[in-house]
Enzyme design. Structure first.
Site, PDB file in Angstrom:
ATOM      1  CG  ASN A  58      -0.223  -0.135   2.521  1.00 26.77           C
ATOM      2  OD1 ASN A  58       0.583   0.716   2.881  1.00 26.77           O
ATOM      3  ND2 ASN A  58      -0.491  -1.221   3.242  1.00 26.77           N
ATOM      4  NE  ARG A  59      -1.358   4.720  -4.433  1.00 26.46           N
ATOM      5  CZ  ARG A  59      -2.103   5.405  -5.298  1.00 26.46           C
ATOM      6  NH1 ARG A  59      -2.597   6.575  -4.948  1.00 26.46           N
ATOM      7  NH2 ARG A  59      -2.352   4.916  -6.492  1.00 26.46           N
TER       8      ARG A  59
END
Length: 398
Positions: A206-207
């Site tokens: 994820n970011r």
């Protein structure tokens, strides 16, 4: 460990300030020195640079400073500003906001707590202008140490002498300890995103940058806690402090194991990490090759274990658990649901649909168990959010 900027100004007592710098370093603090040009008549920059391993800032206009703004960098770096010795002239500049050299400009720019140790002739100390300036500093929240009575440079005994280095060091430590609201506590913080392997090369991620969790770990350490920072994939520098232990956990399973182990003896847990909700049912033991005839790829995923719920349901009465709710819609509804279902004491909710990942600022809403009030904070830096959150955790641990 505290990042302390020591400001040396032009008084004969500057030679004793060198020992103050040395004492602070022995206490484990990170010290950087700013000097006025007048201070260099008594102590050389080489002496202080050799002690601190940092270049002394004494001139904003030197060649190496042309492409940078060193006073702003140092002002932000500082967690405490100590002026020792503080001359009547420098006290006057501080009180009236004058910034006409490297030292006065840097201390005007810093938001760090300020401590001032005056040293001067008794007649200057008792001058109404000096008294007025000292009163202004105190009114602004500056800590001022009373000068000692003793032999002055002029050859007679009077009040105005700088206290001994050991007394100054003890005074600084006492003020620092007043802010150690988590002293003797152990805080576990998770940060960053987890990576769930698909094969030896690829992963599901994820970011998350890890900025929020790292800021919380730093603030907890500054508040005196022993911190266990359990981090996954982060894109920012990890903190370096004697009371922060770094524990890497790449996957959700590794993070769960680490959190359960460390929280056994912990006082508070802050789950700021972005833990993956899904992982591969079976990780391939070789790189999955791309078939030229293949246009799609199907992966079988299974749900990961909910770390927050797993830990919260086994927490002791004297432990505090804080979770994060990163939402893209229905922020309050989803955060309230998470608070009820996870068993956390507190949920910090934020809207991640608005370019939050990797940003230095965020806007959060705090929800607490047994409290119907929703605490909505304004947009602020992640460091400021971390500081406020640590204060809330310290209040709960009382």
């Amino acid at each position: 460990m505290t990042r302390i900027t020591v400001y040396l100004t032009g008084g004969i007592a500057a030679y004793k300030a060198v020992q103050v710098v040395r004492n602070l370093e022995k206490q484990g603090h990170d010290v950087w020195v700013v000097m006025t040009k007048n201070a260099e008549h008594f102590v050389t920059t080489n002496t202080l640079a050799a002690l601190t391993k940092y270049p002394v800032l004494d001139d904003l206009w030197e060649k190496e400073n042309e492409a940078s703004i060193p006073h702003v960098h140092l002002a932000r770096w500082s967690q405490l500003a100590l002026v020792v010795p503080a001359t009547a002239n420098f006290i006057s500049k501080m009180a009236n906001g004058i910034a006409d050299d490297a030292a006065s400009t840097t201390i005007l720019a810093t938001k760090a707590p300020k401590l001032v140790v005056p040293a001067m002739n008794d007649q200057m100390w008792n001058n109404p202008a000096t008294k007025r300036n000292v009163s202004l500093l105190k009114r602004d929240g500056v800590h001022v140490m009373e000068p000692a009575t003793g032999m002055l440079a002029e050859g007679y005994v009077a009040k105005g002498r700088m206290p001994e280095p050991e007394e100054i060091t003890a005074w600084v430590e006492n003020i620092l300890n007043q802010n150690k609201i988590l002293k003797n506590k152990t805080v576990i913080v998770t940060a960053g995103g987890t990576q769930e392997a698909i094969d030896p090369v690829r992963f599901i991620g994820n970011r998350s940058s890890g900025k929020m969790g790292i800021a919380i770990a730093q603030e907890a350490a500054d508040a005196g806690a022993q911190v266990k920072l359990i981090y996954g994939n982060v894109s920012v520098e990890l903190p370096k402090a004697g009371n922060i232990e770094l524990i890497h956990a790449a996957s959700s399973e590794e993070m769960l194991t680490a959190v359960k182990r460390e929280f056994e003896q912990g006082d508070a847990l802050v789950m700021a990490a972005a833990v993956a909700d899904w992982r591969m049912a079976k990780v391939a033991d070789h790189k999955l090759k791309k078939d030229p005839e293949q246009n799609t790829l199907s992966l079988t995923l299974v749900k990961t274990k909910d770390i927050l719920r797993e830990v919260a349901r086994h927490k002791k009465a004297n432990q505090v658990v804080v979770g994060f709710a990163a939402e893209t819609n229905d922020l309050l509804k989803n955060a309230q649901k998470k608070l009820m279902s996870k068993g956390a004491d507190m949920i910090v909710a934020n809207d991640v649909s608005k370019n939050v990942f990797g940003n230095d600022q965020d806007q959060v809403v705090i929800l607490e168990q047994n409290n119907t009030r929703i605490d909505k904070w304004p947009l602020m830096s992640k460091q400021a959010i971390a500081k406020g959150l640590i204060k809330k955790i310290a209040d709960k641990l009382k």
